[in-house]
Design a protein around this motif. Structure first.
Motif, PDB file in Angstrom:
ATOM      1  N   PRO A  30      -1.919  11.510  10.013  1.00 10.29           N
ATOM      2  CA  PRO A  30      -2.161  10.440  11.343  1.00 10.29           C
ATOM      3  C   PRO A  30      -2.947   9.481  11.096  1.00 10.29           C
ATOM      4  O   PRO A  30      -2.788   8.759  11.956  1.00 10.29           O
ATOM      5  CB  PRO A  30      -2.450  11.630  12.228  1.00 10.29           C
ATOM      6  N   ASP A  31      -3.983   9.578  10.187  1.00 10.55           N
ATOM      7  CA  ASP A  31      -4.711   8.442   9.915  1.00 10.55           C
ATOM      8  C   ASP A  31      -4.465   7.448   8.754  1.00 10.55           C
ATOM      9  O   ASP A  31      -4.939   6.647   8.302  1.00 10.55           O
ATOM     10  CB  ASP A  31      -6.298   8.933   9.594  1.00 10.55           C
ATOM     11  N   GLY A  32      -3.129   7.800   8.313  1.00 13.49           N
ATOM     12  CA  GLY A  32      -2.421   7.012   7.092  1.00 13.49           C
ATOM     13  C   GLY A  32      -2.766   7.257   5.840  1.00 13.49           C
ATOM     14  O   GLY A  32      -2.250   6.718   5.051  1.00 13.49           O
ATOM     15  N   ARG A  33      -3.122   8.433   5.635  1.00 15.75           N
ATOM     16  CA  ARG A  33      -3.467   8.656   4.051  1.00 15.75           C
ATOM     17  C   ARG A  33      -2.014   9.312   3.495  1.00 15.75           C
ATOM     18  O   ARG A  33      -1.425   9.916   4.261  1.00 15.75           O
ATOM     19  CB  ARG A  33      -4.813   9.888   3.916  1.00 15.75           C
ATOM     20  N   LEU A  34      -1.934   9.344   2.393  1.00  9.83           N
ATOM     21  CA  LEU A  34      -0.710   9.431   1.670  1.00  9.83           C
ATOM     22  C   LEU A  34      -0.693  10.968   1.462  1.00  9.83           C
ATOM     23  O   LEU A  34      -1.581  11.758   0.759  1.00  9.83           O
ATOM     24  CB  LEU A  34      -0.437   8.781   0.478  1.00  9.83           C
ATOM     25  N   ARG A  70       6.665  19.620   5.599  1.00 12.52           N
ATOM     26  CA  ARG A  70       6.325  20.182   6.691  1.00 12.52           C
ATOM     27  C   ARG A  70       5.559  21.492   6.163  1.00 12.52           C
ATOM     28  O   ARG A  70       4.505  21.832   6.982  1.00 12.52           O
ATOM     29  CB  ARG A  70       7.708  20.544   7.330  1.00 12.52           C
ATOM     30  N   GLU A  71       5.911  22.320   5.208  1.00 13.45           N
ATOM     31  CA  GLU A  71       5.124  23.526   4.816  1.00 13.45           C
ATOM     32  C   GLU A  71       3.875  22.923   4.331  1.00 13.45           C
ATOM     33  O   GLU A  71       2.851  23.541   4.419  1.00 13.45           O
ATOM     34  CB  GLU A  71       6.006  23.974   3.801  1.00 13.45           C
ATOM     35  N   MET A  72       3.902  21.910   3.600  1.00 13.87           N
ATOM     36  CA  MET A  72       2.442  21.471   3.100  1.00 13.87           C
ATOM     37  C   MET A  72       1.580  21.223   4.133  1.00 13.87           C
ATOM     38  O   MET A  72       0.309  21.547   4.364  1.00 13.87           O
ATOM     39  CB  MET A  72       2.601  20.233   1.945  1.00 13.87           C
ATOM     40  N   TRP A  73       1.909  20.688   5.416  1.00 11.48           N
ATOM     41  CA  TRP A  73       1.245  20.400   6.532  1.00 11.48           C
ATOM     42  C   TRP A  73       0.679  21.311   7.144  1.00 11.48           C
ATOM     43  O   TRP A  73      -0.398  21.591   7.533  1.00 11.48           O
ATOM     44  CB  TRP A  73       2.145  19.432   7.249  1.00 11.48           C
ATOM     45  N   GLU A  74       1.985  22.350   7.224  1.00 11.71           N
ATOM     46  CA  GLU A  74       1.323  23.693   7.879  1.00 11.71           C
ATOM     47  C   GLU A  74       0.365  24.553   7.161  1.00 11.71           C
ATOM     48  O   GLU A  74      -0.720  25.040   7.836  1.00 11.71           O
ATOM     49  CB  GLU A  74       2.674  24.682   7.932  1.00 11.71           C
ATOM     50  N   GLU A  75       0.171  24.360   5.708  1.00  8.02           N
ATOM     51  CA  GLU A  75      -0.788  24.865   4.914  1.00  8.02           C
ATOM     52  C   GLU A  75      -2.074  24.122   4.846  1.00  8.02           C
ATOM     53  O   GLU A  75      -2.956  25.094   4.956  1.00  8.02           O
ATOM     54  CB  GLU A  75      -0.111  25.089   3.533  1.00  8.02           C
ATOM     55  N   ARG A  76      -1.912  23.024   4.721  1.00  8.91           N
ATOM     56  CA  ARG A  76      -3.337  22.271   4.457  1.00  8.91           C
ATOM     57  C   ARG A  76      -3.760  21.433   5.378  1.00  8.91           C
ATOM     58  O   ARG A  76      -4.685  20.783   5.648  1.00  8.91           O
ATOM     59  CB  ARG A  76      -3.255  21.713   3.088  1.00  8.91           C
ATOM     60  N   GLY A  77      -2.698  20.806   6.264  1.00 10.25           N
ATOM     61  CA  GLY A  77      -3.114  19.887   7.485  1.00 10.25           C
ATOM     62  C   GLY A  77      -3.593  18.508   6.603  1.00 10.25           C
ATOM     63  O   GLY A  77      -2.953  18.211   5.563  1.00 10.25           O
ATOM     64  N   SER A  78      -4.296  17.823   7.510  1.00  7.90           N
ATOM     65  CA  SER A  78      -4.849  16.552   6.789  1.00  7.90           C
ATOM     66  C   SER A  78      -5.442  16.733   5.481  1.00  7.90           C
ATOM     67  O   SER A  78      -5.809  15.562   4.780  1.00  7.90           O
ATOM     68  CB  SER A  78      -5.844  15.792   7.817  1.00  7.90           C
ATOM     69  N   ASP A  79      -6.119  17.623   5.067  1.00  7.28           N
ATOM     70  CA  ASP A  79      -6.801  17.885   3.940  1.00  7.28           C
ATOM     71  C   ASP A  79      -5.743  17.646   2.611  1.00  7.28           C
ATOM     72  O   ASP A  79      -6.265  17.498   1.609  1.00  7.28           O
ATOM     73  CB  ASP A  79      -7.177  19.358   3.668  1.00  7.28           C
ATOM     74  N   ALA A  80      -4.575  17.560   2.865  1.00  7.05           N
ATOM     75  CA  ALA A  80      -3.493  17.287   1.911  1.00  7.05           C
ATOM     76  C   ALA A  80      -3.454  15.889   1.534  1.00  7.05           C
ATOM     77  O   ALA A  80      -2.888  15.337   0.500  1.00  7.05           O
ATOM     78  CB  ALA A  80      -2.133  17.860   2.181  1.00  7.05           C
ATOM     79  N   GLY A  81      -3.947  15.154   2.486  1.00  4.16           N
ATOM     80  CA  GLY A  81      -3.899  13.496   2.416  1.00  4.16           C
ATOM     81  C   GLY A  81      -4.856  13.049   1.257  1.00  4.16           C
ATOM     82  O   GLY A  81      -6.010  13.588   1.042  1.00  4.16           O
ATOM     83  N   ARG A  82      -4.440  11.935   0.713  1.00  2.00           N
ATOM     84  CA  ARG A  82      -5.193  11.326  -0.127  1.00  2.00           C
ATOM     85  C   ARG A  82      -5.042   9.660  -0.251  1.00  2.00           C
ATOM     86  O   ARG A  82      -3.934   9.190   0.532  1.00  2.00           O
ATOM     87  CB  ARG A  82      -4.414  11.543  -1.465  1.00  2.00           C
ATOM     88  N   VAL A  83      -6.079   9.064  -0.944  1.00  2.00           N
ATOM     89  CA  VAL A  83      -6.036   7.640  -1.039  1.00  2.00           C
ATOM     90  C   VAL A  83      -5.404   7.128  -2.499  1.00  2.00           C
ATOM     91  O   VAL A  83      -6.219   7.890  -3.404  1.00  2.00           O
ATOM     92  CB  VAL A  83      -7.302   7.120  -0.569  1.00  2.00           C
ATOM     93  N   ARG A 100       0.830  -1.140   0.034  1.00  2.60           N
ATOM     94  CA  ARG A 100       0.231  -0.026   0.120  1.00  2.60           C
ATOM     95  C   ARG A 100       0.854   1.216  -0.215  1.00  2.60           C
ATOM     96  O   ARG A 100       0.269   2.358  -0.581  1.00  2.60           O
ATOM     97  CB  ARG A 100      -0.752  -0.139   1.179  1.00  2.60           C
ATOM     98  N   TYR A 101       2.072   1.178   0.537  1.00  9.01           N
ATOM     99  CA  TYR A 101       2.641   2.387   0.495  1.00  9.01           C
ATOM    100  C   TYR A 101       4.051   2.653  -0.273  1.00  9.01           C
ATOM    101  O   TYR A 101       4.864   3.518  -0.197  1.00  9.01           O
ATOM    102  CB  TYR A 101       3.136   2.893   2.295  1.00  9.01           C
ATOM    103  N   GLN A 102       4.839   1.497  -0.731  1.00 11.06           N
ATOM    104  CA  GLN A 102       5.991   1.605  -1.405  1.00 11.06           C
ATOM    105  C   GLN A 102       5.659   2.333  -2.596  1.00 11.06           C
ATOM    106  O   GLN A 102       4.750   2.393  -3.216  1.00 11.06           O
ATOM    107  CB  GLN A 102       6.560   0.264  -1.487  1.00 11.06           C
ATOM    108  N   MET A 103       6.755   3.071  -3.065  1.00 12.56           N
ATOM    109  CA  MET A 103       6.711   4.111  -4.103  1.00 12.56           C
ATOM    110  C   MET A 103       7.338   3.562  -5.402  1.00 12.56           C
ATOM    111  O   MET A 103       7.667   4.265  -6.126  1.00 12.56           O
ATOM    112  CB  MET A 103       7.613   5.353  -3.707  1.00 12.56           C
ATOM    113  N   GLY A 104       7.222   2.377  -5.550  1.00 12.74           N
ATOM    114  CA  GLY A 104       8.014   1.581  -6.668  1.00 12.74           C
ATOM    115  C   GLY A 104       9.318   0.762  -6.761  1.00 12.74           C
ATOM    116  O   GLY A 104       9.610   0.397  -7.469  1.00 12.74           O
ATOM    117  N   GLY A 105       9.841   1.040  -5.495  1.00 12.73           N
ATOM    118  CA  GLY A 105      11.087   0.648  -5.096  1.00 12.73           C
ATOM    119  C   GLY A 105      11.593   0.773  -3.762  1.00 12.73           C
ATOM    120  O   GLY A 105      10.802   1.348  -3.001  1.00 12.73           O
TER     121      GLY A 105
END
Length: 553
Positions: free
Chosen positions: A90-94, A114-127, A76-81
């Motif tokens: 924190p809920d495991g979305r990418l 870190r900048e992405m998290w500060e700007e958007r938080g969990s909204d930046a996560g995707r499945v 579920r999480y490897q990036m191809g290698g």
């Protein structure tokens, strides 16, 4: 810079996810493997930087995952290698991810996330899409699937260097086996390239080559990938009788039964051997780039973890090699490893990935299942059929849902994206092949029907399939046309049984100690019944058996 990581790694588990929730920070997942030298390099050079380690400690919960021991996390999480560096909510979305990063690249990505998290938080996560819409397109099984894949063998083949594709070259053992019956010239050209470029002089195969001409190999040697190639070379020998292919397989088996034999496991089997096969050997370039006579003392490290899925595939490969050659060493190591896995990792049909590891994963169920159906065909004996039925029925009860196989048992409390099922085509193929074998061994058609239904789940995408999933077309062919089946009334090991195993068709099913109602041979001796294309023929000698098969083909 230091010579080791300065990051205080957590283990994959509830504590790490709870910490990320409490601190309201992302997780940084570092997916590594014991055989991965680039993983070691990134951990020491990148995470060994005091500045990077400080940034990670301040802004993330760092989790180090052994991908070999946690296949569900890997898928579920490897990036191809490997290594794979993934950033998760924190809920495991990418949030983001990459493979190997040098120190500057790692520093840049850490700061950007870190900048992405500060700007958007969990909204930046995707499945990822594969987990958002995991249902494959269902369709009917017919011979067009095999025809399409045969065409792909030609379209994608590298006529100059062998193999398929024009970039990095992977051995694609299952593709080779599909081609052995349908495009033998290209299959053998590929095996010749593998033998010339990926076979180590001391035995065993490297993982893959970086370049189209099979140069610059990655030197790590994994048990399952070596086993798959042993089987492919053994099947090439079956089809051609060319001793070159037997010799390559034999060299690899010598490597598996020495360097990759884990002797400190519980005793299994009835011989003086004890143990099973180890998981992998690291691919240190400074060692493998040297000719054998110039290599330093002490070979690269071996991960002696006994994995059920990798041992299952290895047992299958060695048993078929023994079937074609009468090699006693391959037989005894295979039998010992199989008994060890059954005694230590299988309980009432549920298979553990490794000792103390996750249980009931499709990859472990499938490969042990296939090892058992192979043992029943090659070695005979009711124990193997009984165990195959036990593993098969538990797999159907727990993982066959809505006409498809899930990669693991449902778990509403699973962490991150592990609560979202995957329906892997490659592992489904392995289960389907074993189900076809078991139907032939037991006469129970229900197993063949489940194989059909599970393969139908992917048939709607047949026109988009490439050579990397050629095993799917092989399995479909075995369901649609039914494989050549040889029932032999004598015990395993008889001349007639050995002749049946050596019929040049690696997709066949052989049933030793069979009962043929109303049929007897001369002087009530052993008898073989060949079934192919709906027709049956009887033989009571090895020579006659070969003639009957030729007549029905």
């Amino acid at each position: 810079m230091t010579d080791e990581s300065l990051v205080e790694w957590r283990e994959w588990g509830t504590a790490a996810f709870a910490e990320a929730q409490d601190r309201d920070v992302p997780l940084l997942g570092f997916l590594t493997a014991p055989w991965c030298t680039w993983c070691d390099r990134m951990e020491t050079e990148g995470f060994g930087s005091p500045m990077i380690a400080a940034n990670v400690a301040e802004g993330f919960v760092p989790v180090r995952v052994d991908a070999d021991r946690h296949p569900a996390v890997r898928e579920r999480y490897q990036m191809g290698g490997f290594p794979s560096t993934v950033f998760l909510t924190p809920d495991g979305r990418l949030l983001s991810g990459a493979t190997y990063l040098d120190p500057e690249g790692l520093r840049s990505v850490v700061e950007r996330v870190r900048e992405m998290w500060e700007e958007r938080g969990s909204d930046a996560g995707r499945v990822p899409r594969a987990l958002r819409d995991p249902d494959p397109p269902r369709g009917a099984l017919d011979d067009r699937i095999e025809s399409h894949m045969a065409g792909q063998l030609e379209v994608s083949f590298d006529e100059q260097y062998g193999g398929w594709g024009t970039e990095a070259k992977f051995p694609l053992a299952r593709t080779v086996e599909f081609a052995l019956k349908r495009d033998r010239t290209r299959a053998l050209q590929t095996l010749d390239a593998v033998a010339g470029h990926l076979a180590d002089p001391d035995g065993g195969f490297y993982r893959y080559a970086t370049n189209r001409d099979w140069s610059e190999p990655h030197y790590e040697r994994l048990l399952d990938e070596n086993a798959a190639l042993v089987r492919a070379f053994a099947n090439a020998y079956l089809h051609t009788g060319d001793e070159r292919y037997r010799d390559v397989a034999d060299d690899a088996i010598s490597y598996l039964t020495t360097t990759l034999w884990a002797r400190d496991t519980d005793v299994g089997g009835t011989t003086d051997l004890a143990g099973a096969f180890a998981g992998s050997q690291a691919g240190e370039e400074s060692y493998f780039e040297q000719p054998p006579e110039d290599r330093p003392d002490g070979s690269p490290g071996v991960d002696e973890t006994v994995f059920a899925d990798r041992n299952g595939l290895t047992v299958e490969a060695l048993l078929w090699y023994h079937a074609y050659t009468d090699d006693a060493v391959a037989r005894e190591y295979a039998r010992t490893a199989l008994h060890t896995v059954l005694d230590t990792l299988e309980r009432e049909g549920t298979v553990a990935h490794h000792e103390g590891g996750p249980e009931g994963l499709l990859t472990d169920q499938a490969r042990l299942f296939r090892a058992l159906t192979t043992a029943a065909q090659v070695l005979g004996g009711g124990r193997y059929v009984d165990a195959a039925v036990r593993v098969a029925d538990r797999t159907l009860d727990t993982l066959f849902v809505g006409g498809t196989f899930l990669d693991g048992p449902a778990d509403d409390e699973a962490l991150g994206l592990l609560d979202r099922p995957l329906r892997p085509i490659d592992t489904t193929v392995e289960v389907a092949d074993a189900l076809v074998d078991l139907a032939g061994l037991t006469g129970e058609e229900r197993y063949r029907e489940v194989a059909r239904e599970s393969l139908e789940a992917f048939a709607g995408a047949r026109d988009r399939m490439g050579v990397d999933v050629a095993g799917y077309a092989s399995a479909v062919s075995r369901v649609v046309s039914r494989p050549l089946t040889v029932e032999v009334t004598s015990e395993a090991g008889s001349d007639l049984h050995r002749a049946a195993l050596r019929i040049a068709d690696h997709e066949k099913v052989v049933v030793p100690n069979a009962t043929l109602d109303g049929e007897t041979g001369d002087d009530d001796g052993p008898l073989a019944c060949v079934t192919l294309h709906g027709e049956r023929a009887l033989a009571d000698t090895p020579a006659e058996l070969q003639r009957r098969v030729s007549e029905l083909n």
